[in-house]
Design a protein around this motif. Sequence first.
Motif, short mmCIF file in Angstrom:
data_model
loop_
_atom_site.label_atom_id
_atom_site.label_comp_id
_atom_site.label_asym_id
_atom_site.label_seq_id
_atom_site.Cartn_x
_atom_site.Cartn_y
_atom_site.Cartn_z
N GLU A 26 -16.51 -29.00 -0.26
CA GLU A 26 -15.77 -30.23 0.08
C GLU A 26 -16.70 -31.41 -0.15
O GLU A 26 -17.71 -31.56 0.55
CB GLU A 26 -15.31 -30.18 1.54
N VAL A 27 -16.37 -32.25 -1.14
CA VAL A 27 -17.26 -33.35 -1.52
C VAL A 27 -16.64 -34.69 -1.14
O VAL A 27 -15.50 -34.99 -1.49
CB VAL A 27 -17.56 -33.34 -3.04
N THR A 28 -17.42 -35.50 -0.42
CA THR A 28 -17.04 -36.88 -0.12
C THR A 28 -18.03 -37.77 -0.86
O THR A 28 -19.24 -37.61 -0.71
CB THR A 28 -17.13 -37.18 1.39
N SER A 29 -17.52 -38.70 -1.67
CA SER A 29 -18.43 -39.50 -2.50
C SER A 29 -18.25 -40.99 -2.30
O SER A 29 -17.15 -41.47 -2.00
CB SER A 29 -18.24 -39.16 -3.99
N PHE A 30 -19.37 -41.71 -2.45
CA PHE A 30 -19.40 -43.17 -2.35
C PHE A 30 -20.29 -43.72 -3.45
O PHE A 30 -21.19 -43.03 -3.94
CB PHE A 30 -19.93 -43.62 -0.99
N ASP A 31 -20.05 -44.99 -3.80
CA ASP A 31 -20.92 -45.65 -4.78
C ASP A 31 -21.67 -46.84 -4.17
O ASP A 31 -22.35 -47.58 -4.86
CB ASP A 31 -20.11 -46.12 -6.00
N ASP A 32 -21.54 -47.00 -2.85
CA ASP A 32 -22.14 -48.13 -2.14
C ASP A 32 -22.69 -47.63 -0.80
O ASP A 32 -21.97 -46.98 -0.03
CB ASP A 32 -21.06 -49.20 -1.92
N GLY A 33 -23.96 -47.92 -0.53
CA GLY A 33 -24.59 -47.41 0.68
C GLY A 33 -23.98 -47.93 1.96
O GLY A 33 -23.83 -47.19 2.95
N CYS A 40 -18.56 -42.97 7.22
CA CYS A 40 -18.91 -41.56 7.40
C CYS A 40 -19.55 -41.30 8.75
O CYS A 40 -20.37 -42.10 9.21
CB CYS A 40 -19.89 -41.11 6.31
N ASN A 41 -19.19 -40.19 9.35
CA ASN A 41 -19.94 -39.66 10.48
C ASN A 41 -20.95 -38.69 9.88
O ASN A 41 -20.60 -37.58 9.47
CB ASN A 41 -19.02 -38.95 11.47
N LEU A 42 -22.20 -39.10 9.83
CA LEU A 42 -23.23 -38.34 9.11
C LEU A 42 -23.50 -36.96 9.70
O LEU A 42 -24.04 -36.09 9.03
CB LEU A 42 -24.52 -39.15 9.06
N TYR A 43 -23.11 -36.77 10.95
CA TYR A 43 -23.31 -35.47 11.60
C TYR A 43 -22.36 -34.40 11.08
O TYR A 43 -22.53 -33.21 11.36
CB TYR A 43 -23.13 -35.59 13.11
N GLU A 44 -21.35 -34.81 10.30
CA GLU A 44 -20.30 -33.89 9.85
C GLU A 44 -20.70 -33.08 8.62
O GLU A 44 -20.04 -32.11 8.28
CB GLU A 44 -19.03 -34.68 9.50
#
Length: 215
Positions: A26-33, A40-44
Amino acid sequence: MKILLLEDEYSLNQHISKYFTLKGHEVTSFDDGLELLDNCNLYEYDFFIFDINVPNIDGLEILEFIRNKNIDVPLIIISAKVDIEDVKKAYTLGCSDYLKKPFELIELELRIDSIVKQFHFSNIIDLKDSYTYDLNIKQVFKNKEPIVLSKKQNEILYILIKNRGKVISFSTISDYIYEDEMKDFHTISSHVRDIRKKIDTELIKNVRGVGYVIN
């Protein structure tokens, strides 16, 4: 496995996302920090793939933020930058590997597989007394029968099991389950007591004044 990708080159972002999605991840992608941090909840996540040069907040800054939050999830830096100082900084901040562009997707996959083996990653966690936990669906089972927990109880159990063997502080649990809500450490203790009532085993250990751990 849940992968979080930060890459501002559109075609590479799409290729990586499609490749690992087809592999069953399962990939979630972004192009901006900044957008990544806002959404995003980084713990996930189970794995991070970050480019360095992205808009607003770069990959190394987010890596530093993640490690300061004690999120011990493997992370690969991908970058066209070959300056040795950038490589040293990435490893100093806690990246698991550094892959220089251009690269073949199979090489990225092999490096991820190698790192994941070191972390002994599995979606199904066997616990004591016939309990199991499925990280993908955030569900605890007893003899394969699901145990119903509240949303907050499930989130607490998830972060403890995902970090099994590590003491997770009240602050870290609070960051995960409340995000932008009012944070209340006493409520966390109450949730843990309720979990213990539903799971009839000494699963969650209290580390006085620090937090909780599941071994």
